[in-house]
Design an enzyme around this catalytic site. Structure first.
Site, PDB file in Angstrom:
ATOM      1  N   SER A 126       1.000  -1.324  -0.095  1.00  0.00           N
ATOM      2  CA  SER A 126       0.049   0.109  -0.123  1.00  0.00           C
ATOM      3  C   SER A 126       0.776   1.432  -0.154  1.00  0.00           C
ATOM      4  O   SER A 126       2.095   1.266   0.512  1.00  0.00           O
ATOM      5  CB  SER A 126      -0.847   0.008   1.236  1.00  0.00           C
ATOM      6  OG  SER A 126      -1.665   1.371   1.076  1.00  0.00           O
ATOM      7  N   LYS A 180      -4.281  -6.693   3.298  1.00  0.00           N
ATOM      8  CA  LYS A 180      -4.267  -5.722   2.304  1.00  0.00           C
ATOM      9  C   LYS A 180      -5.875  -5.435   1.845  1.00  0.00           C
ATOM     10  O   LYS A 180      -6.282  -4.244   1.620  1.00  0.00           O
ATOM     11  CB  LYS A 180      -3.368  -5.826   1.146  1.00  0.00           C
ATOM     12  CG  LYS A 180      -3.593  -4.787   0.198  1.00  0.00           C
ATOM     13  CD  LYS A 180      -3.227  -3.693   0.495  1.00  0.00           C
ATOM     14  CE  LYS A 180      -3.046  -2.164  -0.203  1.00  0.00           C
ATOM     15  NZ  LYS A 180      -3.657  -2.078  -1.562  1.00  0.00           N
ATOM     16  N   HIS A 183      -7.571  -3.645   4.544  1.00  0.00           N
ATOM     17  CA  HIS A 183      -7.036  -2.102   4.599  1.00  0.00           C
ATOM     18  C   HIS A 183      -7.976  -1.438   3.363  1.00  0.00           C
ATOM     19  O   HIS A 183      -8.103  -0.221   3.710  1.00  0.00           O
ATOM     20  CB  HIS A 183      -5.611  -2.372   4.216  1.00  0.00           C
ATOM     21  CG  HIS A 183      -4.969  -1.049   3.656  1.00  0.00           C
ATOM     22  ND1 HIS A 183      -5.340  -0.472   2.450  1.00  0.00           N
ATOM     23  CD2 HIS A 183      -4.180   0.011   4.278  1.00  0.00           C
ATOM     24  CE1 HIS A 183      -4.606   0.785   2.234  1.00  0.00           C
ATOM     25  NE2 HIS A 183      -4.028   1.025   3.236  1.00  0.00           N
ATOM     26  N   ASN A 184      -7.962  -2.006   2.122  1.00  0.00           N
ATOM     27  CA  ASN A 184      -8.484  -1.235   1.212  1.00  0.00           C
ATOM     28  C   ASN A 184     -10.081  -0.853   1.560  1.00  0.00           C
ATOM     29  O   ASN A 184     -10.597   0.200   1.350  1.00  0.00           O
ATOM     30  CB  ASN A 184      -8.582  -2.064  -0.136  1.00  0.00           C
ATOM     31  CG  ASN A 184      -7.137  -1.624  -0.970  1.00  0.00           C
ATOM     32  OD1 ASN A 184      -6.132  -1.573  -0.145  1.00  0.00           O
ATOM     33  ND2 ASN A 184      -7.132  -1.856  -1.941  1.00  0.00           N
ATOM     34  N   GLU A 187     -10.030   1.919   3.729  1.00  0.00           N
ATOM     35  CA  GLU A 187      -9.941   3.030   2.889  1.00  0.00           C
ATOM     36  C   GLU A 187     -11.110   3.444   2.263  1.00  0.00           C
ATOM     37  O   GLU A 187     -11.355   4.891   2.515  1.00  0.00           O
ATOM     38  CB  GLU A 187      -8.943   2.537   1.786  1.00  0.00           C
ATOM     39  CG  GLU A 187      -8.455   3.744   0.747  1.00  0.00           C
ATOM     40  CD  GLU A 187      -7.568   2.947  -0.191  1.00  0.00           C
ATOM     41  OE1 GLU A 187      -6.239   2.453   0.212  1.00  0.00           O
ATOM     42  OE2 GLU A 187      -7.760   2.937  -1.529  1.00  0.00           O
TER      43      GLU A 187
HETATM   44  C1  6PG Z   1      -3.078   1.307  -1.642  1.00  0.00           C
HETATM   45  C2  6PG Z   1      -4.252   1.595  -2.382  1.00  0.00           C
HETATM   46  C3  6PG Z   1      -4.287   0.996  -3.690  1.00  0.00           C
HETATM   47  C4  6PG Z   1      -5.574   1.346  -4.672  1.00  0.00           C
HETATM   48  C5  6PG Z   1      -6.401   0.569  -4.927  1.00  0.00           C
HETATM   49  C6  6PG Z   1      -7.770   0.828  -4.645  1.00  0.00           C
HETATM   50  O1  6PG Z   1      -3.270   0.835  -0.722  1.00  0.00           O
HETATM   51  O2  6PG Z   1      -2.299   2.054  -2.182  1.00  0.00           O
HETATM   52  O3  6PG Z   1      -5.323   0.871  -1.693  1.00  0.00           O
HETATM   53  O4  6PG Z   1      -4.443  -0.585  -3.624  1.00  0.00           O
HETATM   54  O5  6PG Z   1      -5.631   2.602  -4.593  1.00  0.00           O
HETATM   55  O6  6PG Z   1      -6.364   0.284  -6.215  1.00  0.00           O
HETATM   56  O7  6PG Z   1      -8.412   1.414  -5.447  1.00  0.00           O
HETATM   57  P1  6PG Z   1      -9.938   1.471  -6.072  1.00  0.00           P
HETATM   58  O8  6PG Z   1     -10.586   2.639  -5.109  1.00  0.00           O
HETATM   59  O9  6PG Z   1      -9.865   1.692  -7.599  1.00  0.00           O
HETATM   60  O10 6PG Z   1     -10.652   0.259  -5.844  1.00  0.00           O
END
Ligand code: 6PG
Length: 465
Positions: A126, A180, A183-184, A187
């Site tokens: 990430s 991960k 994590h996303n 996010e």
């Molecule tokens: C990171 C991000 C990276 C990315 C993803 C999510 O941790 O560096 O999460 O993996 O930005 O591709 O993107 P989407 O919003 O396109 O699903």
């Protein structure tokens, strides 16, 4: 000889290779098509990197056990690259996959390679392009002995916080990619929560973009301190050169996604985790995409659409700040609960305090709050839910009234605040000793004789309703 090979020279692969080279590793680089290899050599000549155009030469240039870091598109490409490498490798060689691979694919690849005598290490990466170059957060998993061979390199290239690398061995199989993935998901939720705070300030308090940029920059100095808060404050200061409007106002309100947030929610259904905030954030991305329908529906469907009656704006700004922090805490509580469930169900032995530590630097969700999360799980290894830790409990008890006010104001004025709402609903549901499921059980027994348990004696009962 080269100490590591990087396969795949898109921006992420190229930057990771340079990061390794900058830290003194001898890096062999290779790309399936020569164009990116040429571009890499031209743009980033470095004494520690050597470009190869022949796969065999690339592999033979590596010290044993060979360490190959794949940075290719997640999905079928990873399998085909692995299969192209296998005839050239020797027992004990190590393949790492740094893409956003599905953890189930990583589980499968781990087993497949193990059977053949090779090692597979799935590495969640990430931090985007910048992180890849200067220090990402890394989430590796696989066999621990194999990890020992790559640890010196991975831990050196990772972001460092308080002298500790944002990288540590997480567990077996594809658990690194699982970490991960969640994590996303966090996010996605964090981004949506910030967006809801922004919408409330803009559309209900009537603040302008500059005022909100300043508020966010201020919030970023306190307990909300995070990378996403910081970049959002910055985004809001950008002006579109053509129209001279705030850039955010000329960006179409339809959001993309590559799937990791959706996988997180899908897995929550499989593991039985109430992951409502992340899931709402995924749903809101879906809803954002029916722009034309939403434009039409705005004309057709009734509802208030008005500024809030908020005489004291500063007071409301503080209420929104508290609501945002509460939403963020509950997002982490749900995400870390999912780690706990997955760890038990998949037998991974994930260390929640360690995960929080490696999120402190390099990654997209890096935030001040992670120190406290790590502390909470370190102090109480059996902690079932972050909401019950002494630190977070105190904050929630103090902030829940603010969240209620913001959510009610949103509803009253017709502003959708799905992640704020979901946070409060989860909070109230979780703190309710009585759930209402007794009535559900009665209904199930009524129409399907599914039986129920009683509060006053052991056993399963059925009533002839
Ligand atoms: C990171 C991000 C990276 C990315 C993803 C999510 O941790 O560096 O999460 O993996 O930005 O591709 O993107 P989407 O919003 O396109 O699903």
């Amino acid at each position: 000889m080269n100490s590591i090979g990087v396969f795949g020279l898109g921006v992420m692969g190229a930057n990771l290779a340079l990061n390794m080279a900058n830290k003194g590793e001898k890096v062999a680089v290779y790309n399936y098509t020569p164009d990116l290899t040429e571009a890499f050599q031209e743009k980033h000549p470095h004494e520690n990197t050597t470009a190869y155009y022949e796969l065999t030469q690339f592999i033979h240039s590596l010290e044993k056990p060979r360490k190959i870091f794949l940075m290719v598109t997640a999905g079928a490409v990873v399998d085909s690259v692995i299969n192209s490498l296998l005839p050239l490798l020797e027992q004990g060689d190590i393949i790492m996959d740094g893409g956003n691979s599905n953890f189930q694919d990583s589980n499968r690849r781990y087993g497949y390679l193990k059977e053949k005598g090779f090692h597979f290490i799935g590495v969640g990466v990430s931090g985007g392009e910048e992180g890849a170059l200067n220090g990402p957060s890394l989430m590796p998993s696989g066999d621990k002995e194999a990890y020992q061979h790559v640890a010196p390199i991975l831990e050196k290239i990772a972001a460092q916080v308080d002298g500790k690398p944002c990288c540590s061995y997480l567990g077996k199989e594809g658990s690194g990619h699982y970490v991960k993935m969640v994590h996303n998901g966090i996010e996605y939720a964090d981004m949506q929560l910030i967006t809801e705070a922004y919408q409330f300030l803009r559309e209900r308090l009537g603040l302008n973009v500059d005022e909100i940029a300043a508020i966010f920059a201020e919030w970023n100095k306190g307990e909300l301190e995070s990378y996403l808060m910081e970049i959002t404050a910055d985004i809001l200061t950008h002006v579109d050169e053509e129209t001279k409007k705030p850039l955010v106002d000329v960006i179409l309100d339809q959001s993309g996604q590559k799937g990791t947030g959706k996988w997180t929610s899908q897995n929550a259904l499989d593991t039985g985790v109430p992951l409502s905030i992340i899931t709402e954030s995924v749903f809101m991305r879906f809803l954002s995409n029916v722009k034309e329908e939403r434009m039409m529906a705005e004309q057709e469907l009734a509802g208030p659409n008005q500024l809030a009656d908020a005489a004291d704006k500063d007071q409301w700004v503080e209420l929104v700040r508290q609501a945002l922090f509460m939403g963020k805490i509950i997002t982490y509580a749900q995400g870390f609960y999912q780690y706990k469930q997955a760890s038990e169900q998949y037998n991974w032995d994930l260390q929640l305090d360690e995960i929080a530590l490696i999120f402190r630097g390099g990654c997209i969700i890096r935030a001040g709050i992670l120190n406290e999360i790590s502390k909470a799980f370190k102090e109480d290894k059996e902690l079932s839910n972050l909401l019950l830790s002494p630190y977070f409990k105190t904050i929630l008890n103090n902030y829940q009234a603010s969240m209620r006010k913001v959510v009610i104001k949103g509803m009253e004025t017709g502003l959708a605040l799905p992640c704020f709402n979901a946070s409060l609903v989860y909070y109230d549901g979780y703190r309710s000793a009585k759930s209402g499921a007794n009535l559900i059980q009665a209904q199930r027994d009524y129409f399907g004789a599914h039986t129920y348990q009683r509060v006053d004696k052991e056993g399963h009962f059925h009533t002839e309703w």
